[in-house]
Motif scaffolding. Sequence first.
Motif, PDB file in Angstrom:
ATOM      1  N   LYS B  82     -20.622   6.367  -5.840  1.00 58.38           N
ATOM      2  CA  LYS B  82     -20.535   6.708  -7.330  1.00 58.38           C
ATOM      3  C   LYS B  82     -19.246   6.142  -8.041  1.00 58.38           C
ATOM      4  CE  LYS B  82     -22.971  10.831  -6.782  1.00 58.38           C
ATOM      5  NZ  LYS B  82     -22.900  12.282  -6.492  1.00 58.38           N
ATOM      6  N   HIS B  83     -18.389   5.681  -7.351  1.00 60.38           N
ATOM      7  CA  HIS B  83     -16.942   5.277  -7.955  1.00 60.38           C
ATOM      8  C   HIS B  83     -16.636   4.016  -7.356  1.00 60.38           C
ATOM      9  CE1 HIS B  83     -17.041   9.863  -8.483  1.00 60.38           C
ATOM     10  NE2 HIS B  83     -16.400   9.393  -9.644  1.00 60.38           N
ATOM     11  N   GLU B  84     -15.694   3.426  -8.302  1.00 63.03           N
ATOM     12  CA  GLU B  84     -14.869   2.337  -8.107  1.00 63.03           C
ATOM     13  C   GLU B  84     -13.470   2.591  -8.264  1.00 63.03           C
ATOM     14  OE1 GLU B  84     -15.731  -1.437  -8.008  1.00 63.03           O
ATOM     15  OE2 GLU B  84     -17.913  -1.342  -8.685  1.00 63.03           O
ATOM     16  N   ILE B  85     -12.738   2.434  -7.188  1.00 62.31           N
ATOM     17  CA  ILE B  85     -11.119   2.560  -7.051  1.00 62.31           C
ATOM     18  C   ILE B  85     -10.608   1.293  -6.996  1.00 62.31           C
ATOM     19  CG2 ILE B  85      -9.298   3.899  -6.025  1.00 62.31           C
ATOM     20  CD1 ILE B  85     -11.356   5.721  -4.799  1.00 62.31           C
ATOM     21  N   MET B  86      -9.742   0.919  -8.153  1.00 62.41           N
ATOM     22  CA  MET B  86      -8.917  -0.173  -8.073  1.00 62.41           C
ATOM     23  C   MET B  86      -7.549  -0.246  -8.033  1.00 62.41           C
ATOM     24  SD  MET B  86     -11.168  -1.833 -11.004  1.00 62.41           S
ATOM     25  CE  MET B  86     -13.015  -1.374 -11.237  1.00 62.41           C
ATOM     26  N   VAL B  87      -6.634  -0.828  -7.088  1.00 56.01           N
ATOM     27  CA  VAL B  87      -5.509  -0.759  -7.055  1.00 56.01           C
ATOM     28  C   VAL B  87      -4.861  -2.273  -7.368  1.00 56.01           C
ATOM     29  CG1 VAL B  87      -3.542  -0.048  -5.950  1.00 56.01           C
ATOM     30  CG2 VAL B  87      -5.583   1.233  -5.775  1.00 56.01           C
ATOM     31  N   VAL B  88      -3.967  -2.295  -8.411  1.00 59.29           N
ATOM     32  CA  VAL B  88      -3.275  -3.399  -8.691  1.00 59.29           C
ATOM     33  C   VAL B  88      -1.813  -3.184  -7.744  1.00 59.29           C
ATOM     34  CG1 VAL B  88      -2.340  -5.065  -9.849  1.00 59.29           C
ATOM     35  CG2 VAL B  88      -4.370  -4.011 -10.694  1.00 59.29           C
ATOM     36  N   ALA B  89      -1.466  -4.010  -6.855  1.00 56.29           N
ATOM     37  CA  ALA B  89      -0.192  -3.986  -6.146  1.00 56.29           C
ATOM     38  C   ALA B  89       0.803  -4.836  -6.533  1.00 56.29           C
ATOM     39  CB  ALA B  89      -0.564  -3.843  -4.551  1.00 56.29           C
ATOM     40  N   ASP B  90       1.940  -4.366  -6.191  1.00 57.93           N
ATOM     41  CA  ASP B  90       3.299  -5.191  -6.674  1.00 57.93           C
ATOM     42  C   ASP B  90       4.158  -4.862  -5.654  1.00 57.93           C
ATOM     43  OD1 ASP B  90       5.820  -4.467  -8.182  1.00 57.93           O
ATOM     44  OD2 ASP B  90       5.178  -6.215  -9.364  1.00 57.93           O
ATOM     45  N   PRO B  91       5.362  -5.518  -5.307  1.00 59.47           N
ATOM     46  CA  PRO B  91       6.270  -4.771  -4.462  1.00 59.47           C
ATOM     47  C   PRO B  91       6.816  -3.607  -4.703  1.00 59.47           C
ATOM     48  CG  PRO B  91       6.788  -7.226  -4.921  1.00 59.47           C
ATOM     49  CD  PRO B  91       5.513  -6.835  -5.771  1.00 59.47           C
ATOM     50  N   ASN B  92       7.031  -3.377  -6.033  1.00 61.17           N
ATOM     51  CA  ASN B  92       7.624  -1.955  -6.477  1.00 61.17           C
ATOM     52  C   ASN B  92       6.563  -0.939  -7.126  1.00 61.17           C
ATOM     53  OD1 ASN B  92      10.183  -2.812  -6.106  1.00 61.17           O
ATOM     54  ND2 ASN B  92      10.213  -4.107  -7.757  1.00 61.17           N
ATOM     55  N   TYR B  93       5.403  -1.474  -7.593  1.00 59.48           N
ATOM     56  CA  TYR B  93       4.443  -0.181  -8.092  1.00 59.48           C
ATOM     57  C   TYR B  93       2.996  -0.407  -7.514  1.00 59.48           C
ATOM     58  CZ  TYR B  93       8.264  -0.587 -11.362  1.00 59.48           C
ATOM     59  OH  TYR B  93       9.667  -0.656 -12.040  1.00 59.48           O
ATOM     60  N   PHE B  94       2.192   0.457  -7.795  1.00 63.05           N
ATOM     61  CA  PHE B  94       0.816   0.395  -7.676  1.00 63.05           C
ATOM     62  C   PHE B  94       0.107   0.911  -9.047  1.00 63.05           C
ATOM     63  CE2 PHE B  94       1.974   1.533  -3.222  1.00 63.05           C
ATOM     64  CZ  PHE B  94       1.659   0.154  -2.584  1.00 63.05           C
ATOM     65  N   PHE B  95      -0.876   0.206  -9.318  1.00 65.58           N
ATOM     66  CA  PHE B  95      -1.729   0.597 -10.628  1.00 65.58           C
ATOM     67  C   PHE B  95      -3.045   0.947 -10.475  1.00 65.58           C
ATOM     68  CE2 PHE B  95      -4.038  -0.125 -14.380  1.00 65.58           C
ATOM     69  CZ  PHE B  95      -3.347   0.056 -15.483  1.00 65.58           C
ATOM     70  N   ILE B  96      -3.437   2.205 -10.573  1.00 67.20           N
ATOM     71  CA  ILE B  96      -4.636   2.692  -9.870  1.00 67.20           C
ATOM     72  C   ILE B  96      -5.707   2.948 -11.055  1.00 67.20           C
ATOM     73  CG2 ILE B  96      -5.871   4.614  -8.757  1.00 67.20           C
ATOM     74  CD1 ILE B  96      -2.760   5.055  -7.520  1.00 67.20           C
ATOM     75  N   VAL B  97      -6.930   2.549 -10.804  1.00 75.06           N
ATOM     76  CA  VAL B  97      -7.962   2.819 -11.945  1.00 75.06           C
ATOM     77  C   VAL B  97      -8.945   3.644 -11.152  1.00 75.06           C
ATOM     78  CG1 VAL B  97      -9.547   1.743 -13.716  1.00 75.06           C
ATOM     79  CG2 VAL B  97      -7.362   0.748 -13.527  1.00 75.06           C
ATOM     80  N   ILE B  98      -9.687   4.684 -11.665  1.00 76.51           N
ATOM     81  CA  ILE B  98     -10.832   5.189 -11.009  1.00 76.51           C
ATOM     82  C   ILE B  98     -11.905   5.113 -11.937  1.00 76.51           C
ATOM     83  CG2 ILE B  98     -11.720   7.068 -10.116  1.00 76.51           C
ATOM     84  CD1 ILE B  98      -8.900   7.848  -8.878  1.00 76.51           C
ATOM     85  N   GLN B  99     -13.000   4.592 -11.529  1.00 74.08           N
ATOM     86  CA  GLN B  99     -13.967   4.477 -12.484  1.00 74.08           C
ATOM     87  C   GLN B  99     -15.602   4.936 -11.810  1.00 74.08           C
ATOM     88  OE1 GLN B  99     -15.858   0.581 -12.971  1.00 74.08           O
ATOM     89  NE2 GLN B  99     -16.424   0.574 -15.096  1.00 74.08           N
ATOM     90  N   ASN B 100     -16.232   5.880 -12.813  1.00 77.04           N
ATOM     91  CA  ASN B 100     -17.664   6.000 -12.303  1.00 77.04           C
ATOM     92  C   ASN B 100     -18.376   5.175 -13.303  1.00 77.04           C
ATOM     93  OD1 ASN B 100     -19.993   7.070 -11.932  1.00 77.04           O
ATOM     94  ND2 ASN B 100     -19.418   9.213 -12.225  1.00 77.04           N
ATOM     95  N   PRO B 101     -19.271   3.943 -12.732  1.00 74.25           N
ATOM     96  CA  PRO B 101     -19.632   2.984 -13.611  1.00 74.25           C
ATOM     97  C   PRO B 101     -20.849   3.470 -14.354  1.00 74.25           C
ATOM     98  CG  PRO B 101     -19.263   2.160 -11.610  1.00 74.25           C
ATOM     99  CD  PRO B 101     -18.808   3.463 -11.496  1.00 74.25           C
ATOM    100  N   SER B 102     -21.586   4.461 -13.573  1.00 77.79           N
ATOM    101  CA  SER B 102     -23.028   5.008 -13.828  1.00 77.79           C
ATOM    102  C   SER B 102     -22.691   6.204 -14.888  1.00 77.79           C
ATOM    103  CB  SER B 102     -23.586   5.262 -12.565  1.00 77.79           C
ATOM    104  OG  SER B 102     -23.092   6.361 -11.983  1.00 77.79           O
TER     105      SER B 102
END
Lengths: 57, 104
Positions: B82-102
Amino acid sequence: PAAAKFEIPQMSEQQRREVIESSSFLDFVAHATHLAAKALEVAERGLNIRKNYAEDE
Amino acid sequence: MAKVGVKAQGVDEMLQHLQQFKGVVGTMVVNKDGVPLKSSFPDEKRAIEISTELTPLCIKAKEMCSHMVSDELQFVQFQTKKHEIMVVADPNYFFIVIQNPSAA
């Protein structure tokens, strides 16, 4: 053995404010927003393709 | 200089922009130790729960990329039913997006 629970360290409000005002943070968020927006567009396209395929079936 | 333009909008506006995509449940930025720095989740407890689950996994993924291919992790995507969890990574941070496309 069960893995130890990950503990998030404490950060004061002052420290947090300094980080979110730093240029490295702002640059990262700008970059990450762009990348995430692209990924969301791709995910949406994929969903539409799957939906169309299911309707054709 | 597009980057400066985006910066001027502010971090909140950038996170808000992503919320406009269909089904986005929430976005957050955490530091490399998992401390939530910015979050669009209304509940702080939820943001901490997400960070507690995702951060060690992303740290492990970073280590794996470093050891296995001597490279730096940039992006991780988890696809569930049901979901997509996306994480953009960097040496110092993580950027998290949670999506329920439907989700409408």
